[in-house]
Design an enzyme around this catalytic site. Structure first.
Site, PDB file in Angstrom:
ATOM      1  N   GLY A   1      12.682  47.414  42.549  1.00  0.00           N
ATOM      2  CA  GLY A   1      13.221  46.796  41.332  1.00  0.00           C
ATOM      3  C   GLY A   1      14.712  46.560  41.382  1.00  0.00           C
ATOM      4  O   GLY A   1      15.338  46.336  40.344  1.00  0.00           O
TER       5      GLY A   1
ATOM      6  N   GLY B   1      14.952  57.709  35.326  1.00  0.00           N
ATOM      7  CA  GLY B   1      16.177  57.373  36.045  1.00  0.00           C
ATOM      8  C   GLY B   1      15.989  57.507  37.551  1.00  0.00           C
ATOM      9  O   GLY B   1      14.948  57.972  38.031  1.00  0.00           O
TER      10      GLY B   1
ATOM     11  N   ARG C   1      -1.425  47.015  30.860  1.00  0.00           N
ATOM     12  CA  ARG C   1      -1.719  48.402  30.461  1.00  0.00           C
ATOM     13  C   ARG C   1      -3.019  48.424  29.680  1.00  0.00           C
ATOM     14  O   ARG C   1      -3.263  47.512  28.896  1.00  0.00           O
ATOM     15  CB  ARG C   1      -0.594  48.963  29.583  1.00  0.00           C
ATOM     16  CG  ARG C   1       0.286  49.898  30.338  1.00  0.00           C
ATOM     17  CD  ARG C   1       1.173  50.759  29.508  1.00  0.00           C
ATOM     18  NE  ARG C   1       2.046  51.483  30.410  1.00  0.00           N
ATOM     19  CZ  ARG C   1       1.694  52.553  31.099  1.00  0.00           C
ATOM     20  NH1 ARG C   1       0.493  53.085  30.939  1.00  0.00           N
ATOM     21  NH2 ARG C   1       2.528  53.123  31.924  1.00  0.00           N
TER      22      ARG C   1
ATOM     23  N   SER D   1       8.323  51.702  40.282  1.00  0.00           N
ATOM     24  CA  SER D   1       9.400  52.700  40.110  1.00  0.00           C
ATOM     25  C   SER D   1       9.460  53.688  41.280  1.00  0.00           C
ATOM     26  O   SER D   1       9.494  54.903  41.075  1.00  0.00           O
ATOM     27  CB  SER D   1       9.247  53.428  38.772  1.00  0.00           C
ATOM     28  OG  SER D   1       9.576  52.566  37.697  1.00  0.00           O
TER      29      SER D   1
ATOM     30  N   ASP E   1       6.985  40.069  41.687  1.00  0.00           N
ATOM     31  CA  ASP E   1       6.222  40.579  40.544  1.00  0.00           C
ATOM     32  C   ASP E   1       7.033  40.406  39.267  1.00  0.00           C
ATOM     33  O   ASP E   1       8.225  40.733  39.228  1.00  0.00           O
ATOM     34  CB  ASP E   1       5.916  42.068  40.755  1.00  0.00           C
ATOM     35  CG  ASP E   1       5.169  42.682  39.581  1.00  0.00           C
ATOM     36  OD1 ASP E   1       3.939  42.476  39.477  1.00  0.00           O
ATOM     37  OD2 ASP E   1       5.811  43.366  38.748  1.00  0.00           O
TER      38      ASP E   1
ATOM     39  N   ARG F   1      14.248  44.038  35.842  1.00  0.00           N
ATOM     40  CA  ARG F   1      15.638  44.351  35.458  1.00  0.00           C
ATOM     41  C   ARG F   1      16.600  43.182  35.704  1.00  0.00           C
ATOM     42  O   ARG F   1      17.793  43.392  35.881  1.00  0.00           O
ATOM     43  CB  ARG F   1      16.118  45.583  36.249  1.00  0.00           C
ATOM     44  CG  ARG F   1      15.252  46.825  35.996  1.00  0.00           C
ATOM     45  CD  ARG F   1      15.704  47.987  36.858  1.00  0.00           C
ATOM     46  NE  ARG F   1      14.741  49.067  36.872  1.00  0.00           N
ATOM     47  CZ  ARG F   1      14.771  50.129  36.061  1.00  0.00           C
ATOM     48  NH1 ARG F   1      15.714  50.250  35.164  1.00  0.00           N
ATOM     49  NH2 ARG F   1      13.849  51.078  36.151  1.00  0.00           N
TER      50      ARG F   1
ATOM     51  N   TYR G   1       8.839  41.560  30.333  1.00  0.00           N
ATOM     52  CA  TYR G   1      10.149  41.862  30.934  1.00  0.00           C
ATOM     53  C   TYR G   1      11.228  40.924  30.390  1.00  0.00           C
ATOM     54  O   TYR G   1      12.048  40.386  31.151  1.00  0.00           O
ATOM     55  CB  TYR G   1      10.094  41.766  32.461  1.00  0.00           C
ATOM     56  CG  TYR G   1       9.137  42.722  33.141  1.00  0.00           C
ATOM     57  CD1 TYR G   1       8.704  43.881  32.506  1.00  0.00           C
ATOM     58  CD2 TYR G   1       8.654  42.470  34.414  1.00  0.00           C
ATOM     59  CE1 TYR G   1       7.816  44.745  33.117  1.00  0.00           C
ATOM     60  CE2 TYR G   1       7.771  43.336  35.038  1.00  0.00           C
ATOM     61  CZ  TYR G   1       7.350  44.469  34.378  1.00  0.00           C
ATOM     62  OH  TYR G   1       6.466  45.326  34.993  1.00  0.00           O
TER      63      TYR G   1
ATOM     64  N   SER H   1      -3.326  47.106  36.029  1.00  0.00           N
ATOM     65  CA  SER H   1      -2.198  48.016  36.177  1.00  0.00           C
ATOM     66  C   SER H   1      -2.438  49.210  35.275  1.00  0.00           C
ATOM     67  O   SER H   1      -2.901  49.058  34.136  1.00  0.00           O
ATOM     68  CB  SER H   1      -0.903  47.293  35.777  1.00  0.00           C
ATOM     69  OG  SER H   1       0.200  48.163  35.875  1.00  0.00           O
TER      70      SER H   1
HETATM   71  N1  LIG Z   1       2.994  47.986  35.808  1.00  0.00           N
HETATM   72  C1  LIG Z   1       3.873  48.707  35.144  1.00  0.00           C
HETATM   73  O1  LIG Z   1       3.543  49.382  34.146  1.00  0.00           O
HETATM   74  C2  LIG Z   1       5.297  48.705  35.601  1.00  0.00           C
HETATM   75  C3  LIG Z   1       6.229  49.546  34.990  1.00  0.00           C
HETATM   76  C4  LIG Z   1       7.530  49.511  35.452  1.00  0.00           C
HETATM   77  C5  LIG Z   1       7.897  48.653  36.487  1.00  0.00           C
HETATM   78  N2  LIG Z   1       6.967  47.814  37.027  1.00  0.00           N
HETATM   79  C6  LIG Z   1       7.301  46.883  38.143  1.00  0.00           C
HETATM   80  O2  LIG Z   1       7.885  47.637  39.168  1.00  0.00           O
HETATM   81  C7  LIG Z   1       9.157  47.098  39.475  1.00  0.00           C
HETATM   82  C8  LIG Z   1      10.058  48.179  39.939  1.00  0.00           C
HETATM   83  O3  LIG Z   1      10.299  49.117  38.869  1.00  0.00           O
HETATM   84  P1  LIG Z   1      11.711  49.776  38.727  1.00  0.00           P
HETATM   85  O4  LIG Z   1      12.738  48.725  38.494  1.00  0.00           O
HETATM   86  O5  LIG Z   1      11.614  50.893  37.761  1.00  0.00           O
HETATM   87  O6  LIG Z   1      11.851  50.311  40.238  1.00  0.00           O
HETATM   88  P2  LIG Z   1      12.933  51.022  41.076  1.00  0.00           P
HETATM   89  O7  LIG Z   1      13.119  50.223  42.314  1.00  0.00           O
HETATM   90  O8  LIG Z   1      12.493  52.433  41.182  1.00  0.00           O
HETATM   91  O9  LIG Z   1      14.256  51.015  40.219  1.00  0.00           O
HETATM   92  C9  LIG Z   1      15.192  49.977  40.248  1.00  0.00           C
HETATM   93  C10 LIG Z   1      16.464  50.538  39.689  1.00  0.00           C
HETATM   94  O10 LIG Z   1      16.926  51.530  40.604  1.00  0.00           O
HETATM   95  C11 LIG Z   1      18.215  51.177  41.056  1.00  0.00           C
HETATM   96  N3  LIG Z   1      18.299  51.430  42.485  1.00  0.00           N
HETATM   97  C12 LIG Z   1      17.529  50.902  43.444  1.00  0.00           C
HETATM   98  N4  LIG Z   1      17.911  51.339  44.658  1.00  0.00           N
HETATM   99  C13 LIG Z   1      18.944  52.156  44.432  1.00  0.00           C
HETATM  100  C14 LIG Z   1      19.765  52.911  45.288  1.00  0.00           C
HETATM  101  N5  LIG Z   1      19.609  52.878  46.607  1.00  0.00           N
HETATM  102  N6  LIG Z   1      20.737  53.669  44.735  1.00  0.00           N
HETATM  103  C15 LIG Z   1      20.902  53.673  43.400  1.00  0.00           C
HETATM  104  N7  LIG Z   1      20.163  52.942  42.526  1.00  0.00           N
HETATM  105  C16 LIG Z   1      19.185  52.207  43.057  1.00  0.00           C
HETATM  106  C17 LIG Z   1      18.379  49.716  40.792  1.00  0.00           C
HETATM  107  O11 LIG Z   1      19.745  49.429  40.601  1.00  0.00           O
HETATM  108  P3  LIG Z   1      20.383  48.110  41.290  1.00  0.00           P
HETATM  109  O12 LIG Z   1      19.761  46.946  40.618  1.00  0.00           O
HETATM  110  O13 LIG Z   1      21.841  48.249  40.990  1.00  0.00           O
HETATM  111  O14 LIG Z   1      20.083  48.183  42.744  1.00  0.00           O
HETATM  112  C18 LIG Z   1      17.552  49.509  39.541  1.00  0.00           C
HETATM  113  O15 LIG Z   1      18.317  49.839  38.382  1.00  0.00           O
HETATM  114  C19 LIG Z   1       9.598  46.360  38.217  1.00  0.00           C
HETATM  115  O16 LIG Z   1      10.562  45.376  38.483  1.00  0.00           O
HETATM  116  C20 LIG Z   1       8.306  45.784  37.774  1.00  0.00           C
HETATM  117  O17 LIG Z   1       8.036  44.617  38.526  1.00  0.00           O
HETATM  118  C21 LIG Z   1       5.669  47.853  36.623  1.00  0.00           C
END
Ligand SMILES: NC(=O)c1ccc[n+]([C@@H]2O[C@H](COP(=O)([O-])OP(=O)(O)OC[C@H]3O[C@@H](n4cnc5c(N)ncnc54)[C@H](OP(=O)(O)O)[C@@H]3O)[C@@H](O)[C@H]2O)c1
Length: 309
Positions: A274, A228, A122, A219, A47, A22, A52, A151
């Site tokens: 993330g 979300g 994937r 996530s 990562d 992100r 991305y 993954s």
């Molecule tokens: N292998 C796969 O298929 C796959 C798929 C998806 C993701 N990924 C990897 O996993 C990583 C993490 O995924 P993700 O970004 O979906 O994870 P996440 O950490 O669940 O989500 C991050 C999002 O949540 C928000 N957030 C985090 N902490 C928060 C809090 N305390 N309060 C409110 N909002 C909060 C962040 O906003 P802010 O930035 O404003 O903090 C950001 O928009 C990715 O960057 C990627 O490296 C892998």
């Protein structure tokens, strides 16, 4: 911060991993500061993936802006998800040519001579293990990739791939949070007639534990498939109440409790955070300073709307 031993070389890799899916709107210097803040908190793993958007490019520019930063980071990228030229969707490509081409491009944009861990992003229905093995071996022999993983793959897929490789698959990056638990639901409802008992993943967690393979949870703050954030979400009021209560008791944030919940699952667990906010990385690092009790873990599982047999 706690660390796992990753791969045959036993690389010291933090349980928290900085995810960069992100960061498209961030400047390279902001990302450099985000990475440095993570390092200060003990998070040495980053990562990314070519799919991305500009993530790899921005990280490469961040490394260029801060000499020496690349060498302090355990860097993981992925490959195999490609934008389709006609269909309005991505498709998957684990062909020899794409593996080599994608990795070479990642090295170029990340401005590095090697990747510490390379994941197949994937499953590709058309994947041929011999082709993947040939590409992996060449990249390994050339010193361009240290360790390999997958993954979103099930044990049957990993087992087949491993039988063609001279080295192990070191990680499986899969979706897991306290509001997204299909892998755990099936393990808790064995031989029941309810929906939760349906094992859709073939025993990913059990396989990883037995093999010493890292599970990298993606996530960890999300519900559903990119549904979300559940933190502060009124649809998850009971879950938030439980997280807040436990957070207060331990003097950490609710986010740190949610991460701790994932890391409490036995095995080489990692949580990919993330966030784009440096202060959230710092506070999330507190997730690794303590271990949740069984009572706390099950309280959160139930508060997320699950039932136990
Ligand atoms: N292998 C796969 O298929 C796959 C798929 C998806 C993701 N990924 C990897 O996993 C990583 C993490 O995924 P993700 O970004 O979906 O994870 P996440 O950490 O669940 O989500 C991050 C999002 O949540 C928000 N957030 C985090 N902490 C928060 C809090 N305390 N309060 C409110 N909002 C909060 C962040 O906003 P802010 O930035 O404003 O903090 C950001 O928009 C990715 O960057 C990627 O490296 C892998």
């Amino acid at each position: 911060m706690r660390y796992i031993e990753f791969g045959p070389g036993k690389a010291k890799v933090s349980e928290l991993v900085l995810g960069t899916m992100r960061i498209a709107q961030m400047q390279p210097k902001e990302v450099a500061t985000l990475i440095e803040t993570a390092l200060d908190a003990g998070v040495n793993a980053v990562d990314t993936a070519p799919i991305y958007g500009p993530s790899e490019h921005i990280i490469g520019e961040a490394f260029a802006a801060r000499p020496g930063l690349r060498d302090r980071v355990w860097l993981q990228t992925k490959l195999g998800i490609r934008p389709h030229p006609r269909a309005k969707a991505n498709y998957f490509d684990f062909s020899y040519d794409h593996i080599i081409e994608s990795l070479e491009n990642s090295l170029r944009v990340l401005k590095t001579d090697h990747i510490d861990s390379l994941l197949l992003h994937r499953p590709d229905a058309l994947m041929v293990p011999e082709e993947i093995a040939q590409a992996f071996q060449e990249l390994h022999d050339a010193g361009k990739v240290i360790d390999f993983g997958v993954s979103n793959q099930n044990p049957a897929q990993i087992r087949r791939l491993e039988s063609y490789l001279a080295f192990p698959i070191c990680a499986n990056q899969v979706q897991l949070s306290c509001a997204f638990t299909p892998m755990l639901d099936a393990s808790l409802n064995v031989n029941m007639e309810n929906d939760a008992s349906v094992m859709r993943d073939g025993g990913i967690l059990e396989y990883a534990y037995d093999k010493g393979m890292a599970i990298q949870a993606w996530s960890v703050m999300q519900h559903g498939y990119f549904g979300g954030v559940f933190l502060g979400n009124p649809d998850y009021a009971d879950l938030n109440a439980a997280l807040d209560t436990i957070a207060t008791e331990h003097g950490v944030t609710a986010a740190a409790v949610a991460i701790n919940w994932v890391l409490r699952v036995p095995g080489k667990m990692q949580a990919i955070v993330g966030t784009t906010k440096a202060q959230r990385v710092t506070k999330s690092a507190a997730a690794c300073d303590w271990e949740m009790t069984r009572e706390e873990w099950y309280e959160i599982y139930l508060a997320a709307g699950n039932a136990l047999p």
